[in-house]
Design an enzyme around this catalytic site. Structure first.
Site, mmCIF file in Angstrom:
data_model
loop_
_atom_site.group_PDB
_atom_site.id
_atom_site.type_symbol
_atom_site.label_atom_id
_atom_site.label_comp_id
_atom_site.label_asym_id
_atom_site.label_seq_id
_atom_site.Cartn_x
_atom_site.Cartn_y
_atom_site.Cartn_z
ATOM 1 N N ARG A 1 34.276 -6.930 -31.096
ATOM 2 C CA ARG A 1 34.735 -5.546 -31.017
ATOM 3 C C ARG A 1 36.270 -5.494 -31.017
ATOM 4 N NH1 ARG A 1 33.244 -0.458 -32.187
ATOM 5 N NH2 ARG A 1 34.231 1.053 -30.804
ATOM 6 N N GLN B 1 43.416 -8.690 -21.323
ATOM 7 C CA GLN B 1 43.193 -9.446 -20.077
ATOM 8 C C GLN B 1 42.207 -8.742 -19.144
ATOM 9 O OE1 GLN B 1 46.909 -10.585 -18.306
ATOM 10 N NE2 GLN B 1 46.931 -12.485 -19.477
ATOM 11 N N GLU C 1 17.484 -4.990 1.961
ATOM 12 C CA GLU C 1 17.709 -4.684 3.384
ATOM 13 C C GLU C 1 16.831 -5.618 4.235
ATOM 14 O OE1 GLU C 1 17.062 -2.271 1.037
ATOM 15 O OE2 GLU C 1 19.181 -1.771 0.890
ATOM 16 N N GLU D 1 9.874 -7.984 -4.211
ATOM 17 C CA GLU D 1 9.782 -9.236 -3.433
ATOM 18 C C GLU D 1 10.441 -9.072 -2.053
ATOM 19 O OE1 GLU D 1 8.086 -11.248 -5.620
ATOM 20 O OE2 GLU D 1 7.652 -12.609 -3.951
ATOM 21 N N ILE E 1 31.682 -3.400 -20.680
ATOM 22 C CA ILE E 1 32.328 -4.142 -21.773
ATOM 23 C C ILE E 1 31.847 -3.627 -23.129
ATOM 24 C CG2 ILE E 1 32.407 -6.444 -22.878
ATOM 25 C CD1 ILE E 1 32.637 -7.587 -20.003
ATOM 26 N N GLU F 1 0.865 -1.187 0.000
ATOM 27 C CA GLU F 1 0.000 0.000 0.000
ATOM 28 C C GLU F 1 0.891 1.222 0.000
ATOM 29 O OE1 GLU F 1 -2.732 -0.387 3.263
ATOM 30 O OE2 GLU F 1 -3.505 -2.301 2.499
#
Ligand code: FAD
Length: 389
Positions: free
Chosen positions: A275, A286, A374, A370, A344, A131
């Protein structure tokens, strides 16, 4: 799947259900997601295919025409669907939680009335808990269900109802005894058909992602529900029934977040191969490899934890700590992995039309929905501290 099935038959059926879902995602979902997102197209045709696959009956026992699968399989299915398109998982989440709560806590007459049609996804179900003044603290809700001659008169307003516009059946948390102490002893769940007079669907929330899935307000004004709308047969049991359902909901959310993360990883792997910078595919650098390795490792850890939570819930019935841990860890992982995927992709990760841009906007839902993370930490801490009391 049938309770009397042999282990071998069960394994075969489980594999067949998972394989059918993978095929559906591969053939019908993945090739169309980008286009459907761009056009804002309705997912009706995909929902029909999900109905045919029985996905709306994941948490419905076979005796009520559902798939009756075990909870680990349910988690794997949610991951597969979310990896294909998170929106489809969002159509299943609260519907599946409602099915679980009915299967576990409703009267036999309620099960026979609702479960077979819910298993077909006709109608779909929605959860009306939050609510405007009560989200984390559900015991502070103000929706009232007063016993009257004809049944219960329900008054109150719910917010953030996912699929509230589309759903035909609402599972509503209300206070039947507002003076009860502690408050949860005066709370009950009601199965409310949306066509009931006095049920009003209000405004839609304009969200940062998941535009295809409606999230709306629902008001109850003098809505007179028949007495058999009370879930189960005894008022005052609603909060416990709900917590059982939310544990399953947290497994579904964790699995969906992992599916989102896995999609982000796979987009990143493909992009890193294609890419080229400084004369090499970025996958040769790396620094990019380390990012990809961390993403995959976190996802594997989240998946393992989620399957363990599903196993413990199936074994013990109630398993609030592992379910909270799975939801907490998987959602934080999804957020981190989505951010890595954006990095990336460089500047393209910020551009609409690239899947990782959408996944990055979707990931925060899993942190707050859900039960916020916390609140998950509070559940975990409470159990830990009890163990040394
Ligand atoms: C897209 C979307 C879909 C949703 N779908 C549904 C649905 O279908 N049905 C439904 O009923 N609800 C739904 N929700 C609501 C969701 O469950 C709530 O938003 C969530 O539980 C948090 O409640 P709140 O927004 O009122 O935040 P609040 O409870 O006001 O919390 C605000 C902040 O305070 C923190 N906080 C609160 N209490 C404590 C405490 N004791 N200790 C530490 N921190 C605390 C919270 O973690 C959060 O960071 C949905 C929400 C969204 C965004």
């Amino acid at each position: 799947m049938d309770g009397d099935m042999s282990d071998a038959a069960r394994t075969l059926e489980t594999a067949a259900v998972l394989e059918a879902a993978r095929r559906f995602v591969e053939r019908d979902v993945s090739p169309r997601v980008a286009d459907m997102e761009r056009r804002g197209a309705q997912a009706g045709e995909l929902l029909d295919k999900m109905r045919k696959l029985g996905l709306f009956g994941m948490a419905v026992p076979t005796e009520y025409d559902g798939l009756g699968i075990d909870l680990e399989t349910l988690a794997r299915l949610m991951e597969i669907i979310a990896q294909g398109w998170t929106t489809l998982a969002a159509y299943l989440n609260s519907h599946t939680t409602v099915c679980h709560i009915i299967a576990a806590h409703a009267s036999e007459a309620q099960k026979r009335r609702y479960l077979p049609c819910l298993a077909r996804g006709e109608p779909r179900a929605a959860l009306c808990l939050s609510e405007s003044g009560a989200g984390s603290d559900l015991q502070a809700i103000r929706t009232r269900a007063r016993a009257v001659d004809q049944g219960y008169r329900i008054d109150g307003g719910k917010v953030f109802v996912t699929n509230g516009e589309q759903a035909g059946l609402l599972l509503v948390l209300a206070k039947t005894d507002p003076d009860a102490a502690p408050a949860h002893r005066g709370m009950s769940l009601f199965l409310i058909e949306k066509s009931l007079a006095g049920v009003h669907v209000g405004g839609r929330f304009d969200k940062m992602a998941f535009e295809h899935v409606d999230t709306c307000e629902i008001a109850f004004q003098d809505a007179i529900a028949p007495s058999d709308a009370l879930l189960g047969e005894t008022p005052g049991k609603g909060f416990g029934q709900l917590l059982d359902g939310l544990e399953l909901g947290r497994i579904e959310f964790a699995a969906s977040a992992i599916g989102l993360g896995q999609a982000a990883l796979e987009h990143s792997l493909r992009y890193a191969r294609e890419r080229v910078t400084f004369g090499h595919p970025i996958s040769d650098h790396q620094a990019v490899q380390l990012e990809l390795a961390a993403m995959a490792t976190k996802l594997m850890a989240a998946r393992t934890l989620t399957l363990e939570a599903a196993r413990q819930k199936a074994t013990h019935g109630r398993a609030d700590m592992p379910c909270a841990m799975a939801k907490l860890f998987a959602s934080e992982t999804a957020m981190e992995v989505a951010l890595s995927a954006l990095r990336i992709h460089g500047g393209y990760g910020y551009i609409k039309g690239y899947a990782v841009e959408r996944l990055f906007r979707e990931a925060p839902l899993y942190l707050v929905g859900e039960g916020t993370n916390e609140i998950q930490k509070l559940v975990i801490a409470r159990r830990l501290l009890e163990s040394v009391a």
